[in-house]
Write a protein that holds these residues in place. Structure first.
Motif, mmCIF file in Angstrom:
data_model
loop_
_atom_site.group_PDB
_atom_site.id
_atom_site.type_symbol
_atom_site.label_atom_id
_atom_site.label_comp_id
_atom_site.label_asym_id
_atom_site.label_seq_id
_atom_site.Cartn_x
_atom_site.Cartn_y
_atom_site.Cartn_z
ATOM 1 N N PHE A 16 -3.131 4.044 -9.487
ATOM 2 C CA PHE A 16 -2.606 3.496 -8.099
ATOM 3 C C PHE A 16 -2.818 4.589 -7.051
ATOM 4 C CE2 PHE A 16 0.176 3.280 -4.587
ATOM 5 C CZ PHE A 16 -0.035 1.972 -4.096
ATOM 6 N N LYS A 17 -2.603 5.692 -7.317
ATOM 7 C CA LYS A 17 -2.762 6.872 -6.602
ATOM 8 C C LYS A 17 -4.295 7.187 -6.147
ATOM 9 C CE LYS A 17 -1.302 11.644 -5.940
ATOM 10 N NZ LYS A 17 -0.669 12.789 -6.460
ATOM 11 N N LYS A 18 -5.063 7.026 -6.970
ATOM 12 C CA LYS A 18 -6.495 7.430 -6.896
ATOM 13 C C LYS A 18 -7.124 6.148 -5.917
ATOM 14 C CE LYS A 18 -10.678 8.443 -9.449
ATOM 15 N NZ LYS A 18 -11.338 8.808 -10.693
ATOM 16 N N TYR A 19 -6.747 4.858 -6.426
ATOM 17 C CA TYR A 19 -7.773 4.026 -5.585
ATOM 18 C C TYR A 19 -7.188 3.092 -4.592
ATOM 19 C CZ TYR A 19 -11.103 4.954 -9.442
ATOM 20 O OH TYR A 19 -12.007 5.450 -10.367
ATOM 21 N N TYR A 20 -5.702 3.194 -4.573
ATOM 22 C CA TYR A 20 -5.236 2.073 -3.743
ATOM 23 C C TYR A 20 -4.652 3.007 -2.388
ATOM 24 C CZ TYR A 20 -5.719 -0.902 -7.510
ATOM 25 O OH TYR A 20 -6.223 -1.780 -8.457
ATOM 26 N N THR A 21 -5.470 3.489 -1.859
ATOM 27 C CA THR A 21 -5.082 4.415 -0.843
ATOM 28 C C THR A 21 -5.915 3.824 0.443
ATOM 29 O OG1 THR A 21 -7.243 5.723 -1.078
ATOM 30 C CG2 THR A 21 -5.133 6.539 -2.069
ATOM 31 N N PRO A 22 -5.287 4.243 1.819
ATOM 32 C CA PRO A 22 -6.024 3.427 3.027
ATOM 33 C C PRO A 22 -7.452 3.996 3.076
ATOM 34 C CG PRO A 22 -4.423 5.450 3.289
ATOM 35 C CD PRO A 22 -4.291 4.940 2.025
ATOM 36 N N ASN A 23 -8.133 5.159 2.795
ATOM 37 C CA ASN A 23 -9.266 5.286 2.920
ATOM 38 C C ASN A 23 -10.245 4.943 1.892
ATOM 39 O OD1 ASN A 23 -7.509 7.489 1.524
ATOM 40 N ND2 ASN A 23 -9.479 8.358 0.777
ATOM 41 N N ASN A 24 -9.698 3.899 0.871
ATOM 42 C CA ASN A 24 -10.436 3.303 0.042
ATOM 43 C C ASN A 24 -10.201 1.746 0.084
ATOM 44 O OD1 ASN A 24 -12.561 3.206 -2.261
ATOM 45 N ND2 ASN A 24 -10.719 2.764 -3.668
ATOM 46 N N ALA A 25 -9.915 1.195 1.339
ATOM 47 C CA ALA A 25 -9.504 -0.016 1.873
ATOM 48 C C ALA A 25 -10.067 -0.539 3.139
ATOM 49 C CB ALA A 25 -8.093 -0.304 1.633
ATOM 50 N N ALA A 26 -10.258 -1.620 3.292
ATOM 51 C CA ALA A 26 -10.644 -2.275 4.501
ATOM 52 C C ALA A 26 -9.377 -3.545 5.145
ATOM 53 C CB ALA A 26 -11.909 -2.920 4.587
ATOM 54 N N LEU A 27 -8.765 -3.259 5.873
ATOM 55 C CA LEU A 27 -7.856 -4.325 6.233
ATOM 56 C C LEU A 27 -8.660 -5.225 7.475
ATOM 57 C CD1 LEU A 27 -4.763 -5.278 7.049
ATOM 58 C CD2 LEU A 27 -4.775 -3.612 8.687
ATOM 59 N N SER A 28 -8.692 -6.474 6.820
ATOM 60 C CA SER A 28 -9.485 -7.427 7.593
ATOM 61 C C SER A 28 -8.794 -8.396 8.204
ATOM 62 C CB SER A 28 -10.504 -7.843 6.845
ATOM 63 O OG SER A 28 -11.491 -8.568 7.642
ATOM 64 N N ILE A 29 -8.607 -8.857 9.497
ATOM 65 C CA ILE A 29 -7.580 -9.833 10.033
ATOM 66 C C ILE A 29 -8.453 -10.757 10.942
ATOM 67 C CG2 ILE A 29 -5.789 -10.191 11.721
ATOM 68 C CD1 ILE A 29 -4.738 -7.090 10.818
ATOM 69 N N MET A 80 0.718 -1.173 -0.075
ATOM 70 C CA MET A 80 -0.064 0.004 -0.023
ATOM 71 C C MET A 80 0.998 1.374 0.045
ATOM 72 S SD MET A 80 -2.935 1.305 2.836
ATOM 73 C CE MET A 80 -3.838 -0.431 2.415
ATOM 74 N N MET A 81 2.058 1.238 0.775
ATOM 75 C CA MET A 81 2.506 2.339 0.878
ATOM 76 C C MET A 81 3.468 2.771 -0.221
ATOM 77 S SD MET A 81 5.246 3.489 3.953
ATOM 78 C CE MET A 81 4.236 3.317 5.401
ATOM 79 N N HIS A 82 4.375 1.860 -0.690
ATOM 80 C CA HIS A 82 5.361 2.342 -1.734
ATOM 81 C C HIS A 82 5.498 1.149 -2.606
ATOM 82 C CE1 HIS A 82 8.186 2.308 2.009
ATOM 83 N NE2 HIS A 82 7.645 0.970 1.620
ATOM 84 N N PRO A 83 4.932 0.496 -3.516
ATOM 85 C CA PRO A 83 5.101 -0.324 -4.611
ATOM 86 C C PRO A 83 5.903 0.069 -5.680
ATOM 87 C CG PRO A 83 2.844 0.318 -4.803
ATOM 88 C CD PRO A 83 3.439 1.206 -3.632
ATOM 89 N N VAL A 84 6.746 -0.412 -6.146
ATOM 90 C CA VAL A 84 7.293 -0.116 -7.371
ATOM 91 C C VAL A 84 6.882 -0.389 -8.692
ATOM 92 C CG1 VAL A 84 9.522 -0.704 -8.641
ATOM 93 C CG2 VAL A 84 9.783 -0.701 -6.198
ATOM 94 N N PRO A 92 -0.050 7.990 3.581
ATOM 95 C CA PRO A 92 -0.968 9.170 3.490
ATOM 96 C C PRO A 92 -2.162 8.924 3.089
ATOM 97 C CG PRO A 92 1.298 9.417 2.230
ATOM 98 C CD PRO A 92 1.156 7.834 2.735
ATOM 99 N N LYS A 93 -3.194 9.635 3.447
ATOM 100 C CA LYS A 93 -4.628 9.519 2.906
ATOM 101 C C LYS A 93 -4.705 9.957 1.649
ATOM 102 C CE LYS A 93 -9.071 10.743 4.668
ATOM 103 N NZ LYS A 93 -9.956 11.422 5.719
ATOM 104 N N GLY A 94 -5.482 9.453 0.798
ATOM 105 C CA GLY A 94 -5.834 9.733 -0.520
ATOM 106 C C GLY A 94 -6.856 10.836 -0.644
ATOM 107 N N ALA A 95 -7.131 11.287 -2.044
ATOM 108 C CA ALA A 95 -8.411 12.099 -2.000
ATOM 109 C C ALA A 95 -9.576 11.102 -1.902
ATOM 110 C CB ALA A 95 -8.139 12.543 -3.482
#
Length: 442
Positions: free
Chosen positions: A201-214, A131-135, A235-238
């Motif tokens: 990636f910048k638009k959709y793969y952001t923490p505020n567009n995701a659910a971390l389920s464990i 999520m943070m910094h894929p190449v 960072p939070k995305g738009a």
């Protein structure tokens, strides 16, 4: 050693306890300041943990001329990160006793790892890295472009009936993005520039567009601290703004023909556009499909395969998506039975559903079947993690939906089944597709 009677009593008790446990999923949920929704389910029954991230992005979020991006990122985000060398992601998982995979639909992309619980931190680190910094570079894009092309060849172009759903959806959804395929256009992917992939990636793969389920063998307090350590600095995305494209109602039967070079037997399908998966009617239609075609004693199978011997295979299913669903019936002929005969016999069973209530015995059988499916779906940590995420993502942020589903199943009456058949399964509001072999030229 347990005596046989005691053994069976113990087994029955164990299954009963497992059933009760599966019917109620306890969880903790909260949001990080960056918008990441966190769902935690503690299960100490086995030293295993499932770590998953569901991004609310699928092929419906793509734009014309640039299709296939969501599925492409399912592959691309395994390429590597600033701290994981290219090609090492899956090796790290396997070397630490884990399993991992990802999948993409029209509506979401789902990544997961299942680890021994002593590798819980590793699962969190891997998903935070993703999520943070894929190449995202030209090498990875070109590599995964070839992988996706090969997948398309194997799963669609060279597989019998591999393009069936795409052929149906093209007509059923003339405006909505569901009319395209999840895998998208290879020409679109070839034409896309690196900056376009980065922007997606910048638009959709952001923490505020995701659910971390464990789900699994975790300590909740410790998990919260670790999650904060690994994910809070992302960072939070738009805000992702999505507007559903509305389809006009189908008021006249549509008929179309599609051809497949990989088949020898034709198929006939009838498809009805129905409500999305948040509707009670969606579950009711799923129950109708089970009544008609699930198992050798189902109405369509017994009539068309066993008794009349006019079909080699017959079935129906409710393809439930977020914005809409598609209720599909299909049949393969036996002994050169005309396709229209198959369609007429399947229609006759639907008319019976619309006219009469199903029997009490059939209703109880359906209820038992769906309750068992519900329990099975929550019997493994990965299933629990995914079901909890589905509730949050697809049911108005109602993570508890997984605990309410059994109540919803039990609330569906025989009258509801008849009403849904009347409302949605009308010949005037469907697509009939003749899916045929390509004629060989001599």
């Amino acid at each position: 050693m347990l005596k046989p009677k005691l053994f069976w009593c113990a087994l029955a008790g164990s299954l009963f306890c497992q059933s009760l446990k599966a019917q109620k999923v306890d969880f903790t949920e909260y949001d990080l300041p960056n918008g990441l929704h966190v769902i935690l389910h503690q299960d100490k029954s086995a030293p295993v943990v499932a770590v998953s991230v569901m991004y609310h992005v699928g092929s419906k979020n793509e734009v014309p001329g640039r299709t296939g991006f969501a599925h492409f990122f399912e592959h691309l985000l395994f390429e590597g990160t600033d701290n994981i060398k290219r090609g090492e992601f899956m090796k790290i998982v396997a070397a630490n006793g884990g399993q991992n995979n990802a999948n993409t639909t029209y509506d979401r992309t789902f990544y997961y790892e299942v680890f021994p619980s002593n590798q819980f931190k590793l699962g969190l680190w891997l998903e935070s890295e993703r999520m943070m910094h894929p190449v995202i570079n030209e090498i990875g894009v070109k590599t995964q472009n070839e992988v996706v092309k090969e997948e398309k060849r194997l799963r669609m172009d060279n597989t019998p009936y591999g393009n069936l759903v795409n052929s149906i959806f093209k007509d059923l959804f003339p405006k909505h993005p569901y009319g395209g395929s999840v895998i998208g256009s290879m020409a679109d992917l070839d034409a896309a520039k690196l900056d376009e992939f980065k922007a997606f990636f910048k638009k959709y793969y952001t923490p505020n567009n995701a659910a971390l389920s464990i789900a699994g063998d975790i300590d909740v307090a410790q998990a919260k601290k670790l999650i904060n350590d690994y994910f809070a600095d992302i960072p939070k995305g738009a805000p992702v703004v999505y507007t559903k494209i509305e389809e006009a109602p189908i008021t006249k039967q549509m008929v179309d023909t599609a051809y497949d070079a990989n088949i020898q037997l034709p198929m006939i399908t009838s498809t009805y556009r129905v409500p999305g998966n948040d509707s009670k009617d969606s579950k009711t239609l799923e129950m109708i499909s089970a009544y008609l075609s699930n198992g050798g004693s189902s109405k369509l199978y017994k009539k068309m395969v066993d008794d009349k011997k006019e079909a080699l295979q017959v079935g129906s299913f409710n393809y439930a998506l977020e914005d809409y669903g598609a209720y599909i019936t299909y049949a393969l002929p036996n002994n050169n039975t005309p396709l229209n005969t198959l369609l007429a016999d399947a229609d006759a069973e639907i008319v019976k559903l619309q006219t009469n209530l199903i029997s009490e015995d059939d209703y109880r059988k359906l209820q038992n079947q769906f309750e068992n499916n519900y329990i099975t779906a929550n019997s493994k940590d990965l299933g629990v993690a995914e079901n909890l995420a589905n509730g949050y993502v697809f049911h108005h942020k109602n993570t508890n939906y997984t605990n309410q589903e059994l109540e919803r199943i039990r609330s569906i009456s025989r009258e509801d089944i008849r009403a849904a058949a009347i409302k949605y399964l009308q010949p005037s509001s469907r697509l009939v597709l003749y899916y045929l072999p390509v004629k060989k030229t001599t």
